[in-house]
Design a protein around this motif. Sequence first.
Motif, PDB file in Angstrom:
ATOM      1  N   GLU A  45      -5.745   0.772  -9.247  1.00 14.83           N
ATOM      2  CA  GLU A  45      -7.011   0.053  -9.348  1.00 14.83           C
ATOM      3  C   GLU A  45      -8.137   1.080  -9.379  1.00 14.83           C
ATOM      4  O   GLU A  45      -8.095   2.096  -8.673  1.00 14.83           O
ATOM      5  N   GLU A  82     -11.082   1.005  -8.175  1.00 14.18           N
ATOM      6  CA  GLU A  82     -11.814   1.189  -6.920  1.00 14.18           C
ATOM      7  C   GLU A  82     -11.013   2.000  -5.891  1.00 14.18           C
ATOM      8  O   GLU A  82     -11.512   2.926  -5.284  1.00 14.18           O
ATOM      9  N   SER A  83      -9.758   1.645  -5.695  1.00 12.53           N
ATOM     10  CA  SER A  83      -8.981   2.272  -4.623  1.00 12.53           C
ATOM     11  C   SER A  83      -8.265   3.544  -5.059  1.00 12.53           C
ATOM     12  O   SER A  83      -7.967   4.393  -4.232  1.00 12.53           O
ATOM     13  N   LYS A  84      -7.975   3.661  -6.340  1.00 10.64           N
ATOM     14  CA  LYS A  84      -7.226   4.816  -6.874  1.00 10.64           C
ATOM     15  C   LYS A  84      -5.934   5.055  -6.092  1.00 10.64           C
ATOM     16  O   LYS A  84      -5.528   6.177  -5.814  1.00 10.64           O
ATOM     17  N   GLU A  85      -5.268   3.961  -5.719  1.00 12.72           N
ATOM     18  CA  GLU A  85      -4.056   3.998  -4.889  1.00 12.72           C
ATOM     19  C   GLU A  85      -2.952   4.853  -5.512  1.00 12.72           C
ATOM     20  O   GLU A  85      -2.302   5.634  -4.834  1.00 12.72           O
ATOM     21  N   ASN A  95       0.839  -1.207   0.000  1.00  6.99           N
ATOM     22  CA  ASN A  95       0.000   0.000   0.000  1.00  6.99           C
ATOM     23  C   ASN A  95       0.871   1.253   0.000  1.00  6.99           C
ATOM     24  O   ASN A  95       2.070   1.205   0.294  1.00  6.99           O
ATOM     25  N   LYS A 153      -3.754   8.613  -5.268  1.00  9.64           N
ATOM     26  CA  LYS A 153      -3.554   9.057  -3.882  1.00  9.64           C
ATOM     27  C   LYS A 153      -2.061   9.198  -3.574  1.00  9.64           C
ATOM     28  O   LYS A 153      -1.639  10.149  -2.914  1.00  9.64           O
TER      29      LYS A 153
END
Length: 168
Positions: A97, A99-102, A76, A105
Amino acid sequence: MSTTEFPFSGRIPDYPAEAGVSAKDTSIVIELTIKAAPMSLATKATVYLLEQDTNVTDTIRGLCDEKSMLLKCFSNSSELLMAMQAIKPDCIIAENEKESKEAIKLLEALNEGEHDIPVIVLGHHNDVHTAVAAIKAGAVDYIEKPVIYGRLAEHFNQVIGGGGAAAV
């Protein structure tokens, strides 16, 4: 056996003439050793990877090995950012991804901290919205999975060459 002083801090033995080694031969060996030393002391470029897909990770690991780069994997963005406090990478590769837009961020956090590290975002085919968002957030490239090897190799060549990962 006597020794000879040299401008560097070491001392080398004078080889006896009967051993068939002349002073000229010794100086050639010393010169070659000194010229080769910086290569052995060079640090490897470090790549941080934020990716959950083991196949993609294996591909990137193989490319890093081929380019003699050090790869550190993270699950992460928080772990990655903590690791940056100790070691600043030469390049970051981050999966994004939907969904998470890691990755987005992560780019935002890097921008807040004013880090000047090239970030390459890996995403899904035909995800134009995310590609545009990644570039606007500061990514140097957006590469669609699963075909990543060639584009990453180009970026790694830029990192190794000292120019950072430039957009290709």
